[in-house]
Design a protein around this motif. Structure first.
Motif, mmCIF file in Angstrom:
data_model
loop_
_atom_site.group_PDB
_atom_site.id
_atom_site.type_symbol
_atom_site.label_atom_id
_atom_site.label_comp_id
_atom_site.label_asym_id
_atom_site.label_seq_id
_atom_site.Cartn_x
_atom_site.Cartn_y
_atom_site.Cartn_z
ATOM 1 N N THR A 57 7.909 26.703 8.343
ATOM 2 C CA THR A 57 9.295 26.351 8.653
ATOM 3 C C THR A 57 9.894 25.609 7.471
ATOM 4 O O THR A 57 9.252 24.743 6.888
ATOM 5 N N LEU A 58 11.132 25.961 7.140
ATOM 6 C CA LEU A 58 11.866 25.309 6.056
ATOM 7 C C LEU A 58 12.785 24.255 6.642
ATOM 8 O O LEU A 58 13.450 24.498 7.656
ATOM 9 N N ILE A 67 16.310 22.481 10.653
ATOM 10 C CA ILE A 67 15.498 23.663 10.355
ATOM 11 C C ILE A 67 16.435 24.669 9.704
ATOM 12 O O ILE A 67 17.451 25.054 10.284
ATOM 13 N N THR A 68 16.099 25.076 8.482
ATOM 14 C CA THR A 68 16.976 25.999 7.755
ATOM 15 C C THR A 68 16.449 27.427 7.741
ATOM 16 O O THR A 68 17.188 28.348 7.411
ATOM 17 N N GLY A 69 15.183 27.617 8.069
ATOM 18 C CA GLY A 69 14.645 28.971 8.074
ATOM 19 C C GLY A 69 13.168 28.991 8.393
ATOM 20 O O GLY A 69 12.536 27.952 8.571
ATOM 21 N N SER A 77 8.476 38.684 0.844
ATOM 22 C CA SER A 77 9.721 39.135 0.232
ATOM 23 C C SER A 77 9.565 39.028 -1.275
ATOM 24 O O SER A 77 9.162 37.982 -1.785
ATOM 25 N N SER A 78 9.894 40.092 -1.986
ATOM 26 C CA SER A 78 9.819 40.078 -3.444
ATOM 27 C C SER A 78 11.083 39.479 -4.067
ATOM 28 O O SER A 78 11.111 39.193 -5.258
ATOM 29 N N ASP A 79 12.133 39.286 -3.253
ATOM 30 C CA ASP A 79 13.373 38.672 -3.751
ATOM 31 C C ASP A 79 14.098 38.012 -2.583
ATOM 32 O O ASP A 79 14.803 38.669 -1.830
ATOM 33 N N SER A 80 13.931 36.699 -2.453
ATOM 34 C CA SER A 80 14.574 35.954 -1.370
ATOM 35 C C SER A 80 15.726 35.092 -1.895
ATOM 36 O O SER A 80 16.198 34.197 -1.205
ATOM 37 N N THR A 81 16.215 35.377 -3.098
ATOM 38 C CA THR A 81 17.222 34.535 -3.740
ATOM 39 C C THR A 81 18.583 34.573 -3.061
ATOM 40 O O THR A 81 19.368 33.639 -3.219
ATOM 41 N N SER A 82 18.872 35.601 -2.311
ATOM 42 C CA SER A 82 20.190 35.672 -1.657
ATOM 43 C C SER A 82 20.244 34.847 -0.365
ATOM 44 O O SER A 82 21.307 34.641 0.195
ATOM 45 N N ASN A 83 19.099 34.363 0.089
ATOM 46 C CA ASN A 83 19.031 33.582 1.321
ATOM 47 C C ASN A 83 19.188 32.096 1.001
ATOM 48 O O ASN A 83 18.343 31.503 0.317
ATOM 49 N N SER A 85 18.689 29.394 2.684
ATOM 50 C CA SER A 85 17.594 28.496 3.072
ATOM 51 C C SER A 85 16.465 28.472 2.055
ATOM 52 O O SER A 85 15.813 27.452 1.899
ATOM 53 N N PHE A 86 16.246 29.564 1.363
ATOM 54 C CA PHE A 86 15.165 29.615 0.383
ATOM 55 C C PHE A 86 15.563 28.940 -0.930
ATOM 56 O O PHE A 86 14.717 28.646 -1.755
ATOM 57 N N ARG A 87 16.827 28.672 -1.130
ATOM 58 C CA ARG A 87 17.302 27.969 -2.328
ATOM 59 C C ARG A 87 17.547 26.488 -2.084
ATOM 60 O O ARG A 87 17.440 25.684 -3.000
ATOM 61 N N LYS A 88 17.904 26.089 -0.863
ATOM 62 C CA LYS A 88 18.411 24.742 -0.607
ATOM 63 C C LYS A 88 17.559 23.879 0.323
ATOM 64 O O LYS A 88 17.941 22.755 0.618
ATOM 65 N N SER A 89 16.443 24.361 0.786
ATOM 66 C CA SER A 89 15.599 23.558 1.676
ATOM 67 C C SER A 89 14.871 22.477 0.891
ATOM 68 O O SER A 89 14.661 22.602 -0.317
#
Length: 101
Positions: A57-58, A67-69, A77-83, A85-89
């Motif tokens: 959990t993020l 909880i962000t994600g 995922s080979s590219d989660s940069t558009s999500n 939660s994966f950038r800002k958690s």
């Protein structure tokens, strides 16, 4: 996948599983993503593999915990940069662990 062994959670600082930031077999623990270069001011979690039998959990803290994600068990995922939660958690926790306990 991506050099992530069975039973591990692997979080990468780049897409396509190229630059490992955090890898763990612990299934009930938390990590501060800043300590691993996996949040602002860096790119965040840019790719991931969860080969554990528990989800991760993020969390983000902005005057209270949110909880962000989730990184569900058995997913990648080979590219989660558009999500966002994966950038800002701020934290990632496996199993039932929480950053405030």
């Amino acid at each position: 996948m991506g050099g992530c062994d069975a039973g591990q959670l692997c979080l990468y600082r780049s897409t396509q599983f190229r630059t490992i930031g955090l890898e763990t077999t612990r299934t009930n623990a938390c990590w501060k993503l800043l300590d691993y270069g996996l949040t602002d001011p860096w790119n965040g979690i840019s790719s991931y593999v969860n080969n554990q039998r528990v989800s991760a959990t993020l969390y983000r803290y902005d005057q209270e915990w949110w909880i962000t994600g989730h990184i569900w068990d058995g997913t990648f995922s080979s590219d989660s940069t558009s999500n966002w939660s994966f950038r800002k958690s701020h934290y990632v926790c496996t199993g039932n662990a929480t950053p405030w306990s």
